[in-house]
Design an enzyme around this catalytic site. Structure first.
Site, PDB file in Angstrom:
ATOM      1  N   HIS A  77       0.837  -1.201   0.000  1.00 24.36           N
ATOM      2  CA  HIS A  77       0.000   0.000   0.000  1.00 24.36           C
ATOM      3  C   HIS A  77       0.868   1.247   0.000  1.00 24.36           C
ATOM      4  O   HIS A  77       2.056   1.188   0.298  1.00 24.36           O
ATOM      5  CB  HIS A  77      -1.018  -0.028   1.129  1.00 24.36           C
ATOM      6  CG  HIS A  77      -0.499   0.238   2.510  1.00 24.36           C
ATOM      7  ND1 HIS A  77      -0.535   1.498   3.093  1.00 24.36           N
ATOM      8  CD2 HIS A  77       0.017  -0.574   3.451  1.00 24.36           C
ATOM      9  CE1 HIS A  77      -0.065   1.424   4.327  1.00 24.36           C
ATOM     10  NE2 HIS A  77       0.286   0.183   4.581  1.00 24.36           N
TER      11      HIS A  77
ATOM     12  N   GLU B 213      -5.155   1.615   2.717  1.00 22.53           N
ATOM     13  CA  GLU B 213      -4.998   0.405   3.528  1.00 22.53           C
ATOM     14  C   GLU B 213      -5.210   0.724   4.992  1.00 22.53           C
ATOM     15  O   GLU B 213      -5.783  -0.058   5.749  1.00 22.53           O
ATOM     16  CB  GLU B 213      -3.600  -0.189   3.304  1.00 22.53           C
ATOM     17  CG  GLU B 213      -3.357  -1.524   4.005  1.00 22.53           C
ATOM     18  CD  GLU B 213      -2.717  -1.401   5.388  1.00 22.53           C
ATOM     19  OE1 GLU B 213      -2.459  -2.440   6.007  1.00 22.53           O
ATOM     20  OE2 GLU B 213      -2.467  -0.274   5.854  1.00 22.53           O
TER      21      GLU B 213
ATOM     22  N   HIS C 126       2.884   4.302  13.133  1.00 25.26           N
ATOM     23  CA  HIS C 126       1.689   5.154  13.003  1.00 25.26           C
ATOM     24  C   HIS C 126       1.816   6.509  13.696  1.00 25.26           C
ATOM     25  O   HIS C 126       0.815   7.151  14.004  1.00 25.26           O
ATOM     26  CB  HIS C 126       0.432   4.424  13.501  1.00 25.26           C
ATOM     27  CG  HIS C 126      -0.030   3.343  12.578  1.00 25.26           C
ATOM     28  ND1 HIS C 126      -1.215   2.686  12.725  1.00 25.26           N
ATOM     29  CD2 HIS C 126       0.535   2.801  11.470  1.00 25.26           C
ATOM     30  CE1 HIS C 126      -1.359   1.779  11.768  1.00 25.26           C
ATOM     31  NE2 HIS C 126      -0.297   1.829  10.997  1.00 25.26           N
TER      32      HIS C 126
END
Ligand SMILES: *[C@@H]1O[C@H](CO)[C@@H](O)[C@H](O)[C@H]1NC(C)=O
Ligand SMILES: *[C@@H]1O[C@H](CO)[C@@H](O)[C@H](O)[C@H]1NC(C)=O
Ligand SMILES: *[C@@H]1O[C@H](CO)[C@@H](O)[C@H](O)[C@H]1NC(C)=O
Ligand SMILES: *[C@@H]1O[C@H](CO)[C@@H](O)[C@H](O)[C@H]1NC(C)=O
Ligand SMILES: *[C@@H]1O[C@H](CO)[C@@H](O)[C@H](O)[C@H]1NC(C)=O
Ligand SMILES: *[C@@H]1O[C@H](CO)[C@@H](O)[C@H](O)[C@H]1NC(C)=O
Length: 705
Positions: A350, A397, A510
């Site tokens: 992704h 994604e 993240h």
């Protein structure tokens, strides 16, 4: 620690002169290789048709390996991570154009497929702590000092606010609530503080909290003193929530309305938000009430947390979000197979990122582009693969495998009848050490390929040798998780899959710190791990695309299934019989033995007449189709979209058994049933698995019964 994304480290005069330099370098490299590596066997078209394929493909495999460039990989990554590029935002279109134009410049057949889907963005959030000593504190909501990075949030969280005392819920598992009840702790109406882990998805954590009457959830990721905040999705299931199980296209297709009751199952009922480990510690260290259960304390990374609450600190939490229809873009580059163009090897990664995405996912995107570059080089030297190779660059994604899932749903029939394997790379480089996940028939191929690729962190030794020294063998995980784009391919479409990565559990996951700088300073300073992943990925694709007989070994699958059966038998009590599975595995083993024998015979057959070619094709079809046998039309209970009965998610996570999700789910489900009903439910799941294994055995045998 990292303070900001220091872009000035590599100075490029400007983008346009930079791309010029890059293109120049590319053609220089190409010329160099064309001169240095003239194929020793002249690759005329007729030669290609009548080759004895092995030496011929070996030649190209060697060129593939020797044409790696860590410099090129670094350049790609630098480019892809210039800005944060969350799916559906304008900067994300820049990376789309970058990848697309790169594939085009390589001369690969390229196209973009657009989908309009429901995404989710934050519009307002606040978190204030009112301490019992009278002081108040506005807690930080995101990493300080980043502009253009989306504030920390949980995609698809409902908007809402909560004013209440916090309570520590540990990982938010069922057993954690039981422990709290045992301590007499009241958590109804409280704000739950949860640490990430124990295999629970964010959705499972929030749903469970809601079911226990918790008003809102704050989630943190343990780590060293660190201001990073882990963004993520709290949607349940994969794909566009408004077109569950089907492809709605760009516009005009059927979609659920936003008030459709089906969506109550996809989105949690209470608001949630991620916070940093620092913020969680400020709250948790001020709490009173019962002391932490010993088991929670044992592996807690902070020593300042001693009590579970609730309170006395009072939290005022608000999150307002916006769900929006946005267009996302999947990009494809295709190398048509010369002999079996209707058989597909798919390499996927992704492209969208929560922030800059240096690890997640653009280390993988760089590797994808690098493999593309080197395959284009091979084509210039006369190579064309036997089967078709497809490069897929997925979008959205991070919101729930949306780009890949929509594409798989649209192409389900073609994938089911023509896809040989799906090779996924998401966070290609997270640190040191090789890791892989695979369906078991691909284990041997992984071993063979990693013997040929150099370990990036030591001299003169292959990845395979290093793994053998350090942990006896490459530890291949199985693909029951739904944490990357292999999930729709394997768990919905039954395509044998592999997932590759270097390093695991990187601290900037993240967060806004997942930048090019982090990669250069910590993840892969010399970009040699990127080289290694690209090497394994490309070689896997070359073998799968070129081997006359597919390099699948179903005896590994047999051994793995036997192991699952044995493990399971330790978890069962009462009258449940695993005999149906035992018998099915016997049939599967007979089929695997038989085909292994046939593969051996046919590999020695070098004839290229029509009948020999057809015989190989028939054998390959059996090897390809066997995995589809594990699919079941009914799917998993409560998660019907997931069709694979050997690998898939459990309805609420929580069990350490990551196989046969239907059976394991039935074992761990213990509410609302008496003992007899429960045993019957487990036995039913056992039968379903046995039938799936029988179907796979039949597909492997190839004839009708
Ligand atoms: C897909 O979206 C891109 C970017 O908005 C656009 O340029 C392109 O024309 C679209 N392609 C199709 C086939 O609609
Ligand atoms: C859902 O919204 C549509 C309009 O968008 C409206 O016509 C319909 O009555 C609503 N249904 C419910 C159950 O609220
Ligand atoms: C009040 O308590 C909080 C949490 O224990 C602490 O961080 C803060 O420094 C205290 N404030 C004052 C003024 O004592
Ligand atoms: C809680 O926070 C919200 C949003 O920041 C604010 O409007 C509200 O007044 C606060 N409530 C209390 C009781 O402090
Ligand atoms: C690696 O191999 C090369 C060439 O075979 C040799 O010159 C070098 O000494 C070897 N290095 C190590 C660390 O074994
Ligand atoms: C590529 O690898 C070589 C040898 O390890 C190293 O000297 C060089 O700095 C690396 N280049 C980049 C861009 O990391």
């Amino acid at each position: 620690m990292l303070h900001k994304n220091n872009i000035t480290k590599m100075v490029f005069p400007s983008i346009s002169s930079f791309s010029f330099l890059f293109i120049l370098a590319f053609f220089l490299l190409l010329t160099l290789y064309t001169t240095l590596h003239r194929p020793t066997t002249t690759a005329t078209p007729s030669n290609k048709l009548h080759q004895n394929d092995r030496p011929h493909s070996l030649h190209y495999q060697n060129i593939f390996l020797s044409s790696a460039s860590n410099y090129t990989l670094a350049t790609y990554l630098r480019h892809l991570t210039l800005q944060p590029h969350l799916a559906g935002t304008p900067p994300s279109l820049q990376t789309t154009l970058y990848v697309k134009s790169h594939f085009e410049a390589l001369g690969l057949e390229t196209h973009v497929s657009n989908h309009t889907v429901l995404l989710s963005y934050p519009s307002f959030s606040s978190l204030t702590a009112h301490f019992s000593n009278g002081s108040s504190l506005d807690l930080p909501l995101s990493e300080p000092g980043f502009s253009g990075v989306v504030k920390a949030y949980h995609a698809y969280s409902p908007s809402g606010s909560a004013l209440g005392q916090p309570v520590f819920l540990n990982y938010g598992r069922e057993q954690d609530y039981i422990a709290l009840r045992g301590l007499g702790v009241q958590f109804k109406g409280c704000i739950g503080i949860v640490r990430r882990g124990a295999g629970l998805s964010r959705n499972a954590v929030v749903e469970k909290a809601a079911a226990h009457g918790v008003a809102a959830v704050l989630m943190y990721t343990e780590g060293e003193k660190f201001a990073g905040v882990e963004r993520g999705t709290v949607m349940k299931g994969l794909g566009d929530p408004l077109s569950p199980g089907w492809w709605a296209g760009v516009q005009g297709g059927e979609r659920l309305r936003l008030n459709d009751s089906q969506l109550n199952e996809r989105f949690p009922a209470i608001p949630s938000m991620p916070v940093s480990a620092d913020t969680a510690e400020i709250i948790l260290s001020s709490m009173e009430g019962a002391p932490l259960p010993q088991e929670w304390r044992e592996n807690l990374k902070s020593n300042k947390i001693g009590r579970v609450g609730p309170g006395p600190v009072l939290l005022n939490f608000t999150y307002l979000g916006e769900k929006k229809m946005e267009t996302i873009h999947n990009i494809f580059a295709v190398i048509r197979g010369s002999e079996e163009p209707d058989r597909f090897i798919i390499l996927g990664n992704h492209r969208d990122a929560w922030t800059y995405g240096a690890v997640d996912p653009n280390s993988g995107t760089s590797a994808l582009l690098e493999v593309g570059r080197r395959f284009a080089l091979l084509m210039r030297l006369g190579w064309s693969p036997r089967r078709t190779i497809v490069f897929g660059s997925w979008d959205a994604e991070e919101f729930g495998m949306i780009g890949s899932t929509e594409w798989v749903e649209k192409n389900l029939v073609s994938l089911g009848s023509k896809a040989i394997a799906y090779l996924n790379v998401d966070c290609a480089v997270q640190g040191p050490g090789f890791f892989a996940g695979a369906t078991p028939q691909l284990d041997d191929l992984l071993f063979e390929v990693t013997k040929k690729v150099k370990d990036p962190d030591s001299e003169n030794i292959s990845i395979f040798e290093t793994c053998k020294v350090t942990n006896k063998a490459i530890n291949i995980q199985r693909l029951s998780g739904v944490d990357s784009d292999f999930a729709p391919f394997l768990q919905h479409a039954g395509v044998p899959s592999i997932d590759l990565y270097y390093g695991r559990d990187f601290p900037v996951y993240h967060t806004a710190f997942d930048s090019y700088d982090w990669m250069v300073n910590f993840g892969d300073p010399l970009f040699q791990r990127h080289v290694a992943v690209s090497g394994v990925w490309g070689l896997l694709a070359l073998r799968l695309a070129d081997d006359p007989i597919l390099p699948f070994n179903y005896l590994s699958y047999v051994a793995q299934l036997q192991e699952y059966r044995n493990t399971l038998s330790n978890f069962l009590e009462g009258d449940i019989s695993l005999n149906p599975i035992t018998l099915a595995i016997q049939d599967f083993k007979a089929a695997a033995d038989e085909i292994a024998e046939q593969v051996k015979k046919l590999s020695e057959d070098e004839r290229m007449d029509e009948f020999s070619v057809l015989k190989k094709r028939m054998l390959n079809d059996r090897l390809m189709f066997a995995e589809r046998g594990f699919l079941d039309a009914e799917g998993l209970q409560g998660l019907r979209w997931f069709k694979h009965l050997i690998y898939g998610p459990q309805i609420d996570g929580g069990s350490e058994l990551n196989f046969l999700p239907g059976v394991v789910g039935a074992i761990s489900r213990n509410t609302g049933m008496n003992k007899g009903e429960r045993q019957e439910a487990i036995q039913h799941e056992v039968w379903r698995v046995a039938r799936a294994i029988e179907r796979a055995a039949c597909a492997l045998k190839g004839s009708l019964t």
